[in-house]
Design an enzyme around this catalytic site. Structure first.
Site, mmCIF file in Angstrom:
data_model
loop_
_atom_site.group_PDB
_atom_site.id
_atom_site.type_symbol
_atom_site.label_atom_id
_atom_site.label_comp_id
_atom_site.label_asym_id
_atom_site.label_seq_id
_atom_site.Cartn_x
_atom_site.Cartn_y
_atom_site.Cartn_z
ATOM 1 C CG LEU A 1 -1.745 -1.254 1.453
ATOM 2 C CD1 LEU A 1 -2.657 -1.065 2.645
ATOM 3 C CD2 LEU A 1 -2.548 -1.594 0.204
ATOM 4 C CB THR B 1 10.657 7.376 -1.836
ATOM 5 O OG1 THR B 1 10.405 8.666 -2.375
ATOM 6 C CG2 THR B 1 12.139 7.115 -1.819
ATOM 7 N NE ARG C 1 -3.159 11.565 -5.667
ATOM 8 C CZ ARG C 1 -2.812 11.666 -4.379
ATOM 9 N NH1 ARG C 1 -3.731 11.871 -3.458
ATOM 10 N NH2 ARG C 1 -1.541 11.579 -4.010
ATOM 11 C CE LYS D 1 9.350 8.521 9.104
ATOM 12 N NZ LYS D 1 10.416 8.706 8.154
ATOM 13 C CB ILE E 1 20.825 1.215 10.616
ATOM 14 C CG1 ILE E 1 21.648 2.281 9.902
ATOM 15 C CG2 ILE E 1 21.626 0.555 11.729
ATOM 16 C CD1 ILE E 1 22.076 3.431 10.815
ATOM 17 N N GLY F 1 14.604 12.566 -2.265
ATOM 18 C CA GLY F 1 13.636 11.647 -1.638
ATOM 19 C C GLY F 1 13.951 11.350 -0.183
ATOM 20 C CD GLU G 1 9.407 11.928 7.035
ATOM 21 O OE1 GLU G 1 8.263 11.475 7.089
ATOM 22 O OE2 GLU G 1 10.379 11.214 6.738
ATOM 23 C CE LYS H 1 13.235 8.315 11.028
ATOM 24 N NZ LYS H 1 14.129 9.148 10.222
ATOM 25 N N GLY I 1 16.015 7.192 1.964
ATOM 26 C CA GLY I 1 16.163 6.914 0.529
ATOM 27 C C GLY I 1 15.507 5.588 0.177
HETATM 28 N N1 HSE Z 1 12.846 12.049 6.420
HETATM 29 C C1 HSE Z 1 13.494 10.934 6.996
HETATM 30 C C2 HSE Z 1 14.979 11.254 7.186
HETATM 31 C C3 HSE Z 1 13.321 9.732 6.105
HETATM 32 O O1 HSE Z 1 15.450 12.207 6.579
HETATM 33 O O2 HSE Z 1 15.643 10.578 7.945
HETATM 34 C C4 HSE Z 1 13.727 8.445 6.728
HETATM 35 O O3 HSE Z 1 12.960 8.127 7.847
#
Ligand code: HSE
Length: 434
Positions: free
Chosen positions: A9, A13, A46, A104, A135, A186, A189, A204, A301
């Site tokens: 779903l 990216t 969409r 997250k 990681i 990419g 957020e 996180k 990424g």
């Molecule tokens: N926007 C987040 C970052 C993406 O830059 O770490 C990965 O969670």
């Protein structure tokens, strides 16, 4: 043997990366799991008639309908955002589907309800991709360090923020310019304030702390400060004193409770974690048997995040194969256990400080400042007077660790001195020692 059937779903990216990885490494994955993984559905919010998918994959934008289908065993939610992801995952759980998510924000803010529902319906939620991108830090905590009591952990857990701080320090680039590049790559957020104001890192950290200490997810109790106020001046002064400014998420047990905090932090430049640059993430874990261990890799990424998503899918496939009662082997985050463990307020937390103030060039100012600090019982580790800037003398002070309430009192007294001009800058400092 029948294949394990997957619905993906979200095809941004992370979803696009996961689909590609599952297809490219299908033979390798099949060899590792002993079972074919078949993607039966791809769901996008969409309609996306432009997608050139294998004809065996069904496409729909009715995501609730997808998670109710009998030819779906595992739902991979990589669409992000809280709503409708929450409702869709709940529906998936109620229909007995295993869930893999990279979300997250959703877990940090609603994870307690979701894990409870998963427990009630004997399914699992896997969430490796939610923290530190590629990681495998969740696996490290739940498997590699399972024998240890974790004392504290400190991590660079937002790739975008680290990318910005690195480019500012190394190339003197402007904040907005680097942020734009992170968006194009990419990393950032959908709402980039989540990256630069520390919210993404706080999400996180909430998950990491729950895994590490077995406490409920308590995002609302994380002290959160971003990098948007860090100036090139402070980066340079810190460097003169042998420190780097990094945006850290810190979870630490103390006698009174648990510190959960996310903020820019000075760390000694010789520490490995101070040299983690660009979009890379790193998590330093201090545990009582193994001591300190450091985990490093790409934190954002398509490829790195997809690597974590697909690793979770593989874990779940293995569980489906080997676990008859469906209990699984991924410890679900504790939603009731240790709910009484106090989470400290920022006033109760203890750190060292970098303080920068602008003073008139008058005899006795420095003495007044140091007297206030010494009366408050705050130890000074270093003082540096910088060349005059616009008729004022910048003074930088590094302090020993002190409870924040004491520092707040001392700083209000210093701020009130007639010879001190402008806002006093403070950045927390951690030596990251045992
Ligand atoms: N926007 C987040 C970052 C993406 O830059 O770490 C990965 O969670």
């Amino acid at each position: 043997m029948k294949p394990v059937r997957l619905a993906i779903l979200g095809l941004g990216t992370v979803g696009g990366g996961a689909l590609k990885l599952l297809q490219e490494n299908a033979t390798e994955i099949r060899r590792r799991t002993g079972r074919e993984i078949q993607i039966t559905y791809v769901g996008t919010r969409r309609p996306r008639p432009d997608l050139d998918l294998d004809p065996s994959i069904k496409q729909s934008s009715d995501l609730l309908d997808i998670v109710r289908q009998p030819d779906v065993d595992v739902v991979v939610e990589v669409m992000g955002g809280i709503h409708p992801a929450y409702e869709i995952i709940m529906e998936a759980i109620k229909h007995g589907k295993q869930v893999v998510t990279a979300n997250k924000a959703l877990l940090a803010e609603h994870g307690n309800e979701l894990f409870k529902a998963a427990d009630d319906h004997h399914v699992q939620i896997a969430y490796e991709a939610a923290v530190a991108g590629g990681i495998p830090i969740i696996k490290v905590i739940r498997e590699g360090l399972a024998a240890n009591k974790i004392e504290w952990l400190a991590g660079i857990i937002n790739g975008t923020g680290n990318f910005i701080l690195t480019e500012m320090r190394e190339k003197g680039r402007a904040f907005a310019d680097v942020l734009k590049e992170a968006q194009e790559l990419g990393y950032a957020e959908a709402d980039p304030t989540f990256d630069v104001e520390g919210i993404d890192a706080a999400h996180k950290l909430t998950i990491l702390a729950s895994c590490a200490f077995g406490i409920p997810l308590q995002f609302d109790k994380v002290y959160t400060e971003g990098i948007s106020k860090i100036t090139a001046q402070d980066v340079a002064y810190a460097e003169d004193l042998g420190y780097r400014i990094k945006h850290l998420g810190i979870a630490r047990r103390s006698a009174k409770g648990i510190e959960l905090r996310v903020h820019p932090t000075l760390i000694p430049e010789e520490k490995l974690i101070a040299n983690v640059n660009g979009v890379k993430n790193a998590v330093l874990v201090q545990s009582n048997a193994v001591g300190s261990t450091l985990y490093y890799g790409a934190g954002a990424g398509a490829g790195p995040t997809a690597s974590a998503v697909v690793a979770d899918v593989i874990d779940i496939v293995r569980d489906i194969i080997y676990t008859e009662d469906g209990a699984g082997t991924i410890p679900q985050l504790a939603f009731e256990a240790l709910a009484d463990t106090p989470i400290l307020t920022s006033e109760e937390m203890t750190t060292g400080y970098y303080i920068r103030l602008n003073a008139e060039d008058q005899t006795g100012v420095l003495a007044d400042v140091t007297t206030i600090l010494s009366r408050a019982g705050i130890g000074i580790d270093a003082i540096m007077q910088q060349p005059r800037l616009k008729d004022l003398i910048p003074i930088v002070i590094l302090t020993d660790p002190v409870v924040e309430s004491k520092m707040n009192d001392a700083l209000s007294q210093i701020q009130a001195l007639p010879a001190i001009h402008g806002e006093i800058i403070r950045i927390r400092l951690e030596l990251l020692e045992n």
